[in-house]
Motif scaffolding. Structure first.
Motif, PDB file in Angstrom:
ATOM      1  N   GLU A  60       0.843  -1.204   0.000  1.00 40.93           N
ATOM      2  CA  GLU A  60       0.000   0.000   0.000  1.00 40.93           C
ATOM      3  C   GLU A  60       0.879   1.255   0.000  1.00 40.93           C
ATOM      4  OE1 GLU A  60      -2.211   1.100   3.420  1.00 40.93           O
ATOM      5  OE2 GLU A  60      -3.507   2.456   2.275  1.00 40.93           O
ATOM      6  N   ARG A  96      -7.203  -2.767   4.232  1.00 42.55           N
ATOM      7  CA  ARG A  96      -8.138  -2.974   5.345  1.00 42.55           C
ATOM      8  C   ARG A  96      -8.706  -4.393   5.338  1.00 42.55           C
ATOM      9  NH1 ARG A  96     -10.325   2.244   3.687  1.00 42.55           N
ATOM     10  NH2 ARG A  96     -12.468   1.656   4.112  1.00 42.55           N
ATOM     11  N   ASP A  99      -6.372  -6.493   6.962  1.00 47.61           N
ATOM     12  CA  ASP A  99      -6.442  -6.340   8.422  1.00 47.61           C
ATOM     13  C   ASP A  99      -7.524  -7.231   9.024  1.00 47.61           C
ATOM     14  OD1 ASP A  99      -4.381  -4.609   8.719  1.00 47.61           O
ATOM     15  OD2 ASP A  99      -5.605  -2.796   8.868  1.00 47.61           O
ATOM     16  N   TYR A 100      -8.659  -7.324   8.344  1.00 44.40           N
ATOM     17  CA  TYR A 100      -9.738  -8.175   8.864  1.00 44.40           C
ATOM     18  C   TYR A 100      -9.298  -9.638   8.866  1.00 44.40           C
ATOM     19  CZ  TYR A 100     -12.947  -4.241   8.905  1.00 44.40           C
ATOM     20  OH  TYR A 100     -13.547  -3.042   9.197  1.00 44.40           O
ATOM     21  N   ASN A 103      -7.046 -10.099  11.705  1.00 43.50           N
ATOM     22  CA  ASN A 103      -7.791 -10.168  12.965  1.00 43.50           C
ATOM     23  C   ASN A 103      -8.400 -11.550  13.188  1.00 43.50           C
ATOM     24  OD1 ASN A 103      -7.260  -7.609  13.873  1.00 43.50           O
ATOM     25  ND2 ASN A 103      -9.067  -6.690  12.936  1.00 43.50           N
ATOM     26  N   ASN A 193     -16.009  -9.874  11.141  1.00 44.70           N
ATOM     27  CA  ASN A 193     -14.895  -9.516  10.262  1.00 44.70           C
ATOM     28  C   ASN A 193     -15.184  -9.917   8.816  1.00 44.70           C
ATOM     29  OD1 ASN A 193     -13.139  -8.280  12.100  1.00 44.70           O
ATOM     30  ND2 ASN A 193     -12.240 -10.206  12.744  1.00 44.70           N
ATOM     31  N   ARG A 196     -17.610  -7.556   7.329  1.00 43.02           N
ATOM     32  CA  ARG A 196     -16.967  -6.291   6.992  1.00 43.02           C
ATOM     33  C   ARG A 196     -16.131  -6.410   5.717  1.00 43.02           C
ATOM     34  NH1 ARG A 196     -18.771  -2.018   7.875  1.00 43.02           N
ATOM     35  NH2 ARG A 196     -16.853  -0.887   8.205  1.00 43.02           N
TER      36      ARG A 196
ATOM     37  N   ARG B  96     -14.670   6.763   8.056  1.00 41.41           N
ATOM     38  CA  ARG B  96     -14.769   5.449   8.700  1.00 41.41           C
ATOM     39  C   ARG B  96     -15.046   5.595  10.199  1.00 41.41           C
ATOM     40  NH1 ARG B  96      -9.823   4.245   5.721  1.00 41.41           N
ATOM     41  NH2 ARG B  96      -8.929   2.998   7.378  1.00 41.41           N
ATOM     42  N   ARG B 192     -15.768  -2.616  20.963  1.00 41.34           N
ATOM     43  CA  ARG B 192     -14.873  -2.877  19.843  1.00 41.34           C
ATOM     44  C   ARG B 192     -14.880  -1.696  18.851  1.00 41.34           C
ATOM     45  NH1 ARG B 192     -10.402  -5.111  17.800  1.00 41.34           N
ATOM     46  NH2 ARG B 192     -10.665  -6.049  15.787  1.00 41.34           N
ATOM     47  N   THR B 227      -3.146  -7.252  19.775  1.00 44.04           N
ATOM     48  CA  THR B 227      -3.748  -8.569  19.602  1.00 44.04           C
ATOM     49  C   THR B 227      -5.054  -8.494  18.841  1.00 44.04           C
ATOM     50  OG1 THR B 227      -4.983  -8.335  21.617  1.00 44.04           O
ATOM     51  CG2 THR B 227      -2.819  -9.355  21.801  1.00 44.04           C
ATOM     52  N   GLY B 228      -5.406  -7.292  18.365  1.00 40.73           N
ATOM     53  CA  GLY B 228      -6.693  -7.173  17.686  1.00 40.73           C
ATOM     54  C   GLY B 228      -7.836  -7.323  18.675  1.00 40.73           C
TER      55      GLY B 228
END
Lengths: 231, 231
Positions: A60, A96, A99-100, A103, A193, A196, B96, B192, B227-228
């Protein structure tokens, strides 16, 4: 632009699109491996997914740098400029999505692998829809395919329904056997997640649609679920 | 650039920064009102928060359009170009943050207002940290204040600790009294969302730091929690 500038621009936009495609591929693999790690309780694979996310961040940053340099050196106009900005935005969304996936992978550790709850069986199918949306929206981006973009936007409804079902099912499980609460809570977040990821794929699909047609896609307004996963 | 172009650019970058500041203000209010709606169980206010989010989306689209036009017409170089790209990126993040506030507001309806769980008392304090981070990072952006940006990044640790405490407390509650599961689950998602708002404010803080110093901020690497939100 003079001829050699046009060629340089074409090569740079090609490079930008290539980087975005590479990011898309990595994001897909991240989702797939995160779910594999989850279902097989493979902590090693989960760790790899987390570690590999740094590559998405680096890509990115590379897209950002190249986009800024392209704009600065070539001063592209109209469609060409929109192309560069689209690469910038799409790469942000894919990061992003990564990132999910990360997670999800991070939660594998918290699930001890023994205490499983039944609804976990639904997660791979849900992940497959999300992953397919990411794959197809990247294809739509690569080929500026507005029809495929609309198809991705529609599929998000299916993913939302899946999420709602899983959500209710997990809540029922928790109420019936409180010993499953810790595991079920992790699955709730994992399902969220995935939901999303679908939303972000839909965002990209809307950008692709706009880039291809010059019009805003109204498909999403007809979606039945926009409760933010409330059910 | 010739003189009138410089003036035109200055006016446009000023306009961009103004739009971003406006977005930041709206996002702050959205967080505050979402939490107010939650604690007072004010469904009307919750609806307003959801409805007002459209304004943030519209402002982001306006920033996009103006940024693209500015780049196309003025062909800014180096620092100026970075300024425009920063506005583009920061506005995306604020949008966001607004989504997270909207998601919190949407959950007010699902909490019926009678069945409260004790840990809800921690939510306003957590929200205050998140809201303060958003406010301060926007101030840091407006004044290119690297020190304030670092301060925001550090505060994210505090928010993470808060989140972890709330998470554990909610899980304990669910296990001890399964009748609270539905409410507690909503609060888990709300906590969250606040934790994610902090993450996004931190992202902006890192951009501000980079814009102000030309170097990447390493502060985040020292954070104890990444750790998310697992625990």
């Amino acid at each position: 632009m003079v001829d050699h500038t046009v060629k340089a621009f074409d090569s740079e936009i090609g490079q930008l699109r290539g980087l975005v495609a590479e990011m898309g591929g990595l994001a897909e693999v991240a989702i797939r491996d995160a779910i594999l790690a989850l279902t097989n309780h493979d902590e090693e694979l989960a760790k790899q997914v987390v570690a590999r996310d740094a590559r998405l961040d680096a890509l990115e940053a590379e897209v950002d740098r190249l986009a800024v340099r392209t704009i600065a050196l070539r001063a592209p106009m109209a469609d060409d400029l929109r192309d560069v900005i689209a690469a910038l935005k799409v790469s942000g969304v894919i990061e992003r999505i990564g990132d999910y996936a990360k997670n999800i992978a991070k939660r594998v550790n918290a699930l001890d692998g023994r205490s499983k709850v039944e609804p976990i069986a639904l997660v791979p199918a849900m992940a497959e829809i999300a992953e397919g949306m990411v794959r197809d929206v990247l294809n739509a981006y690569g080929s500026r395919d507005a029809a495929l973009a609309v198809e991705v936007i529609r599929r998000d409804q299916k993913l939302d329904h899946f999420y709602n079902t899983l959500f209710r099912s997990l809540l029922t499980h928790m109420m019936e056997s409180p010993s499953t609460i810790t595991v079920a809570t992790q699955l709730l977040f994992i399902a969220r997640n995935l939901e999303r990821i679908g939303d972000h794929a839909t965002n990209v699909a809307e950008m692709v649609y706009y880039a291809a047609t010059g019009e805003y896609c109204t498909e999403r307004d007809t979606r039945t679920n926009d409760t933010g996963g409330l059910e």
